[in-house]
Design a protein around this motif. Sequence first.
Motif, PDB file in Angstrom:
ATOM      1  N   PRO A 211      10.865 100.771  54.426  1.00 20.91           N
ATOM      2  CA  PRO A 211      11.718 100.279  53.288  1.00 20.91           C
ATOM      3  C   PRO A 211      13.110 100.235  53.919  1.00 20.91           C
ATOM      4  CG  PRO A 211      10.530 101.858  52.149  1.00 20.91           C
ATOM      5  CD  PRO A 211      10.228 102.226  53.594  1.00 20.91           C
ATOM      6  N   LEU A 212      13.965  99.165  53.630  1.00 24.49           N
ATOM      7  CA  LEU A 212      15.419  99.155  53.760  1.00 24.49           C
ATOM      8  C   LEU A 212      15.981  99.356  52.607  1.00 24.49           C
ATOM      9  CD1 LEU A 212      14.155  97.459  56.254  1.00 24.49           C
ATOM     10  CD2 LEU A 212      16.120  96.038  56.017  1.00 24.49           C
ATOM     11  N   ALA A 213      17.159 100.472  52.727  1.00 27.69           N
ATOM     12  CA  ALA A 213      17.707 100.825  51.774  1.00 27.69           C
ATOM     13  C   ALA A 213      19.088 101.548  52.237  1.00 27.69           C
ATOM     14  CB  ALA A 213      17.239 102.111  50.950  1.00 27.69           C
ATOM     15  N   ALA A 214      20.164 102.121  51.273  1.00 23.19           N
ATOM     16  CA  ALA A 214      21.449 102.349  51.591  1.00 23.19           C
ATOM     17  C   ALA A 214      21.457 103.615  50.606  1.00 23.19           C
ATOM     18  CB  ALA A 214      22.458 101.433  51.233  1.00 23.19           C
ATOM     19  N   ARG A 215      21.191 104.710  51.135  1.00 23.28           N
ATOM     20  CA  ARG A 215      21.141 106.207  50.099  1.00 23.28           C
ATOM     21  C   ARG A 215      22.123 107.396  50.636  1.00 23.28           C
ATOM     22  NH1 ARG A 215      14.473 105.572  50.760  1.00 23.28           N
ATOM     23  NH2 ARG A 215      14.207 103.819  49.137  1.00 23.28           N
ATOM     24  N   LEU A 216      22.698 107.037  51.776  1.00 23.54           N
ATOM     25  CA  LEU A 216      23.345 108.057  52.184  1.00 23.54           C
ATOM     26  C   LEU A 216      24.965 107.969  52.018  1.00 23.54           C
ATOM     27  CD1 LEU A 216      21.634 108.434  55.795  1.00 23.54           C
ATOM     28  CD2 LEU A 216      21.136 109.758  53.590  1.00 23.54           C
ATOM     29  N   ASP A 217      25.320 106.839  51.669  1.00 21.95           N
ATOM     30  CA  ASP A 217      26.752 106.892  51.122  1.00 21.95           C
ATOM     31  C   ASP A 217      26.938 107.282  49.827  1.00 21.95           C
ATOM     32  OD1 ASP A 217      26.307 104.822  49.312  1.00 21.95           O
ATOM     33  OD2 ASP A 217      26.546 103.329  50.733  1.00 21.95           O
ATOM     34  N   ASP A 218      28.202 107.311  49.453  1.00 21.58           N
ATOM     35  CA  ASP A 218      28.421 107.912  47.941  1.00 21.58           C
ATOM     36  C   ASP A 218      28.844 106.712  47.051  1.00 21.58           C
ATOM     37  OD1 ASP A 218      30.911 106.981  49.115  1.00 21.58           O
ATOM     38  OD2 ASP A 218      32.246 108.645  48.564  1.00 21.58           O
ATOM     39  N   VAL A 219      28.399 105.335  47.258  1.00 16.55           N
ATOM     40  CA  VAL A 219      28.580 104.443  46.423  1.00 16.55           C
ATOM     41  C   VAL A 219      27.484 104.478  45.474  1.00 16.55           C
ATOM     42  CG1 VAL A 219      28.581 101.936  46.191  1.00 16.55           C
ATOM     43  CG2 VAL A 219      29.578 102.809  48.231  1.00 16.55           C
ATOM     44  N   THR A 220      27.668 104.395  44.036  1.00 16.45           N
ATOM     45  CA  THR A 220      26.760 104.591  43.083  1.00 16.45           C
ATOM     46  C   THR A 220      26.708 103.129  42.475  1.00 16.45           C
ATOM     47  OG1 THR A 220      28.731 104.922  41.470  1.00 16.45           O
ATOM     48  CG2 THR A 220      27.564 106.953  42.320  1.00 16.45           C
ATOM     49  N   GLU A 221      25.703 102.927  41.716  1.00 17.61           N
ATOM     50  CA  GLU A 221      25.380 101.469  40.927  1.00 17.61           C
ATOM     51  C   GLU A 221      25.685 100.372  42.181  1.00 17.61           C
ATOM     52  OE1 GLU A 221      28.054 101.800  37.569  1.00 17.61           O
ATOM     53  OE2 GLU A 221      26.790 103.263  36.671  1.00 17.61           O
ATOM     54  N   LYS A 222      24.986 100.611  43.239  1.00 16.74           N
ATOM     55  CA  LYS A 222      25.273  99.304  44.238  1.00 16.74           C
ATOM     56  C   LYS A 222      25.046  98.061  43.594  1.00 16.74           C
ATOM     57  CE  LYS A 222      24.752 102.291  48.453  1.00 16.74           C
ATOM     58  NZ  LYS A 222      24.487 103.580  47.968  1.00 16.74           N
ATOM     59  N   LYS A 223      23.685  98.185  42.630  1.00 20.28           N
ATOM     60  CA  LYS A 223      23.349  96.838  42.112  1.00 20.28           C
ATOM     61  C   LYS A 223      24.288  96.146  41.488  1.00 20.28           C
ATOM     62  CE  LYS A 223      19.409  95.041  39.248  1.00 20.28           C
ATOM     63  NZ  LYS A 223      18.321  95.351  38.514  1.00 20.28           N
ATOM     64  N   THR A 224      25.417  96.673  40.813  1.00 23.91           N
ATOM     65  CA  THR A 224      26.323  95.766  40.192  1.00 23.91           C
ATOM     66  C   THR A 224      27.629  95.936  41.045  1.00 23.91           C
ATOM     67  OG1 THR A 224      26.980  97.769  38.957  1.00 23.91           O
ATOM     68  CG2 THR A 224      25.311  96.099  37.817  1.00 23.91           C
ATOM     69  N   ARG A 225      27.808  97.010  41.843  1.00 16.77           N
ATOM     70  CA  ARG A 225      29.232  96.881  42.672  1.00 16.77           C
ATOM     71  C   ARG A 225      29.224  96.366  43.944  1.00 16.77           C
ATOM     72  NH1 ARG A 225      30.879 103.199  42.014  1.00 16.77           N
ATOM     73  NH2 ARG A 225      32.859 102.398  42.732  1.00 16.77           N
ATOM     74  N   VAL A 226      28.074  96.228  44.628  1.00 17.18           N
ATOM     75  CA  VAL A 226      27.870  95.470  46.161  1.00 17.18           C
ATOM     76  C   VAL A 226      27.551  94.097  45.777  1.00 17.18           C
ATOM     77  CG1 VAL A 226      26.956  95.820  48.283  1.00 17.18           C
ATOM     78  CG2 VAL A 226      27.665  97.596  47.106  1.00 17.18           C
ATOM     79  N   ARG A 227      28.291  93.138  46.202  1.00 18.21           N
ATOM     80  CA  ARG A 227      27.894  91.734  46.293  1.00 18.21           C
ATOM     81  C   ARG A 227      28.072  91.053  47.642  1.00 18.21           C
ATOM     82  NH1 ARG A 227      26.105  90.216  41.264  1.00 18.21           N
ATOM     83  NH2 ARG A 227      26.750  88.040  41.701  1.00 18.21           N
ATOM     84  N   PHE A 228      26.695  90.533  47.920  1.00 19.59           N
ATOM     85  CA  PHE A 228      26.381  89.897  49.110  1.00 19.59           C
ATOM     86  C   PHE A 228      26.686  88.365  48.754  1.00 19.59           C
ATOM     87  CE2 PHE A 228      23.980  93.632  49.988  1.00 19.59           C
ATOM     88  CZ  PHE A 228      24.792  94.216  51.067  1.00 19.59           C
ATOM     89  N   PRO A 229      27.065  87.553  49.946  1.00 19.55           N
ATOM     90  CA  PRO A 229      27.164  86.010  49.682  1.00 19.55           C
ATOM     91  C   PRO A 229      26.158  85.326  49.526  1.00 19.55           C
ATOM     92  CG  PRO A 229      28.673  86.752  51.557  1.00 19.55           C
ATOM     93  CD  PRO A 229      27.907  88.023  51.234  1.00 19.55           C
TER      94      PRO A 229
END
Length: 259
Positions: A211-229
């Motif tokens: 799987p590809l994922a981003a689990r090591l940083d401290d950003v929570t709730e990526k689904k709503t806070r991280v936006r890709f073009p």
Amino acid sequence: MSEKTGGLLESMQARPEAMGPRGVRAVTSRVDGDDVLRVEWPEPVDGEIVLRHVETGEEREGTGLTGLRPGIWMASHRGEPLATDDPGFSLDGLLAYAETPRDREIRAFRTSIGTLALTVRAVEPYVEVTAVVSDDGVIEVKGTLAYGEPVEGPARLVAVARKGPQPVSGPALFRGRHFEGSFPIAPMAEAQAKRRMFWDLHAEVAGVRLPLAARLDDVTEKKTRVRFPAQYVGQVRVRPYYTDTDGLAVALTVEEKSP
């Protein structure tokens, strides 16, 4: 963390008169690659650190963490909760820790009342995403192999639909722990069979999908806070996003024509 464990931890943190940091304070408190708790003190101290499992009450003396059961462990010293100035987060440190093949992860963290705790959980190899580019009809991903053995050679970046169409893939490459790959978005759009479809992304090597994922940083709730073009193939909007569990996925949506 289980719901029960989270509730117990919140309950313990809510009683500062019982849990408040009245003893010695650690300057730093980190778990190294050998699963040993490394503590830096402002001045020499004597006596062992004691770890207590929140759910079971099991206790362990010392800083060797091998064999700790999954869950939350609270740290104390001479009968007092062990205070710490260390928030427990270092992306470089967590990436270095993830470079060791393992099936269990142990992290040190500072609770809401400033005491030291550890979280232990089972892990499996995956690719920690470090960059995503969505442009010019392709999606490109770079990442780092976490918890698995280093890999050398060609691989595939694979998009797997949750329902329906066959996977879509593109060329990729592993160089030790470094991964990079890309795939075209047109085949996904051409397979669009309903208004919305979702595809999960994996690195595939020797028949094994990671799987590809981003689990090591401290950003929570990526689904709503991280936006890709978003990109478009006709009326189909294609946008990478992070799921509720921080996995990297792609959402395809058919947009209605303007009147």
